[in-house]
Design a protein around this motif. Structure first.
Motif, PDB file in Angstrom:
ATOM      1  N   ILE A 140       0.707  -0.879   0.566  1.00  0.00           N
ATOM      2  CA  ILE A 140       0.363   0.083  -0.338  1.00  0.00           C
ATOM      3  C   ILE A 140       0.761   1.165   0.027  1.00  0.00           C
ATOM      4  CG2 ILE A 140      -1.416   1.036   1.265  1.00  0.00           C
ATOM      5  CD1 ILE A 140      -2.890  -1.420   2.286  1.00  0.00           C
ATOM      6  N   LEU A 195      -4.178   0.011  -4.693  1.00  0.00           N
ATOM      7  CA  LEU A 195      -5.299   0.315  -3.617  1.00  0.00           C
ATOM      8  C   LEU A 195      -4.496   1.821  -2.777  1.00  0.00           C
ATOM      9  CD1 LEU A 195      -7.386   0.492  -1.066  1.00  0.00           C
ATOM     10  CD2 LEU A 195      -5.997  -1.099  -0.022  1.00  0.00           C
ATOM     11  N   LYS A 215      -5.492   5.145  -2.109  1.00  0.00           N
ATOM     12  CA  LYS A 215      -5.925   6.600  -1.034  1.00  0.00           C
ATOM     13  C   LYS A 215      -5.653   7.617  -1.002  1.00  0.00           C
ATOM     14  CE  LYS A 215      -6.397   2.543   1.739  1.00  0.00           C
ATOM     15  NZ  LYS A 215      -7.420   2.532   3.664  1.00  0.00           N
ATOM     16  N   ILE A 273     -14.420  -1.688  -2.182  1.00  0.00           N
ATOM     17  CA  ILE A 273     -13.642  -0.842  -1.858  1.00  0.00           C
ATOM     18  C   ILE A 273     -14.190   0.732  -2.996  1.00  0.00           C
ATOM     19  CG2 ILE A 273     -10.956  -1.260  -1.494  1.00  0.00           C
ATOM     20  CD1 ILE A 273      -9.966   0.183  -3.546  1.00  0.00           C
ATOM     21  N   HIS A 327     -10.160  -0.404   4.497  1.00  0.00           N
ATOM     22  CA  HIS A 327      -9.720   0.691   3.215  1.00  0.00           C
ATOM     23  C   HIS A 327     -11.533   0.691   2.282  1.00  0.00           C
ATOM     24  CE1 HIS A 327      -6.104  -1.463   3.623  1.00  0.00           C
ATOM     25  NE2 HIS A 327      -6.612  -2.984   3.557  1.00  0.00           N
ATOM     26  N   ILE A 328     -12.778  -0.338   2.885  1.00  0.00           N
ATOM     27  CA  ILE A 328     -13.998   0.164   2.100  1.00  0.00           C
ATOM     28  C   ILE A 328     -14.873   1.590   2.142  1.00  0.00           C
ATOM     29  CG2 ILE A 328     -14.518  -1.726   2.277  1.00  0.00           C
ATOM     30  CD1 ILE A 328     -16.734  -1.511   4.055  1.00  0.00           C
TER      31      ILE A 328
END
Lengths: 343, 343
Positions: A226, A255, A259, A286, B285-286
């Motif tokens: 990540i 991911l 973010k 997600i 993460h969601i």
DNA sequence: GTGAAAGCGCTAACAA
DNA sequence: TTGTTAGCGCTTTCAC
């Protein structure tokens, strides 16, 4: 009274010998139905269980396949193991799993343990760290069947199942182009692993094929993590000529990128498109859902096991030609890259 | 030339006997340093590996711990196994994993296989389906050490590590109350499993303790699945007097609820609050990130293994008192329930 | 300090 | 059709 019942115990009760009992239990054709019945009945009554350890010592076969994976936490490997297990169980094998935690030392120890345990075969997906291959050579030396899956190495002459990473990367990159993105970046993985090199090459090939120039600055040397994804985005946004989309080498990397982009207030996919690789299970949950390349995990496990089975069956015989099975990558387009909507 | 080198081979080369070689390799005090050196050197030269199968047959111990889990796809179990493996390896044990796929038949087959393989101990988290316990009784009958983790059963008098599900549910529900939600629902799990019953009870207790009346209509009989969460929300929204928050029995159930709420255009957490249970990795993460109850997975694995170790060490000795270890649940509050912001 | 020999539980070649 | 016996590779008791 002894806790563990042996065939000798059964034999004594039945006034016969362990040879006969053994044959009866193994359904040997030369044993009368009458005896078989008496033996199985007594076995059940005494709660007999065949000692597989003794069988293994005798036969030289353990019925165990050792599998080494980098980490069970990565869904991808769990899923491949699933495929392996299914096929293995169907063929009367059990599966022993070792996690290398991406470390060469653990991987090495796993191999050692498996060899000592005389497993019937070893299946490996290499640790990130591994670039010394002597433990694999040791396996070959013992003539223990060995098969790689996903993370393989070409030089070692070992059977392997991989997916066409080049093609997968090509499809991912091409998809971004088709969605109208014009400056497409890549977050790459450790280049000593074949699969990550192939993904970089596939990315380049797609650019070239679509009349775009490859630009070194748009490749961030990342990793499967990540954090690498976050760092990559920070780097991209620091460029004078910012990219508007990125193909990440792996879903966890993607991911991280998502973010970071969200935190920076950049809209996905309209402001920046992202596609990953692996089809990890979190991807569909997600927001935005993650576009990715599916690697046919369960299938990969099955294919790997059938290579293994073939090796076991032809063991000893002349069998010099290495087999490489290459699976097709399957694109999965979701919201993180669908600027124009579905194609 | 034989492929597998035995201690006899070493002995022959050194003009000694296998007894001496065995002792030398095991660092027996009665063997001269001189001999030990010669033996280990020759062993290395010949590429000797101790045959653990033979050792097992001789000693009656395999050094293998069999672990049965419902599914490796559920992160929670993967994580517990991680803890087990770490402790096991430290203590010289290997871990063999069997997936029951929530089916009684597979679970049963796993037990059978482990017993036949003469594993030194068996650790189980029960399948959802299981309500016939005779295979566990069979294990007890063979005196093979057995330990439950998470999904245990009280009637069987088997050591177990669980978390305080009642308390976890209580904390989750209380949190929703403190956040200002006034009609709090529960999506429950299969009630024949202790843990799910305890969660329902904890939910009730928290309501009562906070002056709220328990209302049967606000409990949806669900399951550990995304689909159950979706169905629950549909049901709740069909009520005349709709709830404004829900405690879901498990994170996957909570995920389904969130998906459904989003599709119905209901804002989380302002319009509806959600909290789950398990701290699955996707939760953070969601969007919105999922509030949940952490179960100290790795710790649970470690504790379970130390119960196992204790059983192995005291095997045979008088050891009648069953041990239950109860771990503390750890609340993890995220955006899906933080209507007021952090407390 | 080392050798000889038995035996863990099972199977299979050989005999009967 | 069944009994006898050797041996898989190792450890360990009993001699010396």
């Amino acid at each position: 009274m002894s806790l563990t019942v042996t065939i000798a115990d059964i034999a004594k009760k039945l006034n016969t010998t362990s040879g006969t009992v053994s044959r009866a239990l193994n359904n040997h054709p030369a044993i009368s139905l009458e005896t078989k019945k008496r033996v199985t009945k007594m076995a059940q009554k005494l709660n007999y269980r065949r000692n597989t350890v003794a069988c293994s010592l005798r036969s030289g076969q353990t019925g165990i396949i050792g599998v080494i994976i980098p980490s069970a936490e990565i869904n991808f490997f769990g899923s491949v193991v699933h495929g392996i297990e299914r096929m293995a169980n169907q063929n009367g094998y059990n599966v022993l799993i070792f996690q290398s935690n991406e470390s060469w030392m653990h991987e090495q120890k796993g191999i050692e343990t498996f060899l000592n345990a005389r497993v019937d075969g070893i299946m490996v997906s290499m640790a990130k760290e591994t670039n010394d291959y002597k433990h694999f050579l040791a396996v070959k030396h013992t003539k223990t069947p060995i098969v790689f899956f996903d993370r393989a190495n070409d030089e070692l002459e070992i059977d392997a199942v991989i997916i066409d990473d080049h093609k997968g990367a090509y499809l991912a990159t091409e998809h971004l182009i088709q969605q109208g993105y014009t400056r497409i970046a890549h977050i790459s993985g450790p280049q000593h692993l074949n699969i990550f090199r192939a993904r970089l090459e596939g990315y380049k090939a797609a650019l070239t094929a679509n009349g775009m120039r490859f630009n070194k600055k748009l490749v961030f040397a990342g990793d499967v993590s990540i954090d690498a994804g976050r760092r990559a985005i920070k780097y991209f946004l620091s460029l004078e000529n910012q990219p508007d989309a990125a193909f990440a080498v792996e879903d966890f990397t993607a991911l991280g990128a998502i973010k970071e982009l969200k935190e920076q207030g950049i809209n996905i996919p309209s402001g920046f498109g992202i596609i990953g690789f692996a089809n990890e299970s979190f991807g569909e949950h997600i927001t935005p859902s993650l576009s990715t390349i599916d690697q046919q995990t369960v299938n990969m496990g099955k294919e790997a096991f059938s290579l293994m089975l073939h090796l076991i069956e032809t063991k000893g015989r002349i069998n010099k030609n290495i087999q490489k099975k290459i699976l097709e990558p399957i694109p999965v387009f979701r919201n993180s890259s669908l600027k124009k909507g579905n194609i």
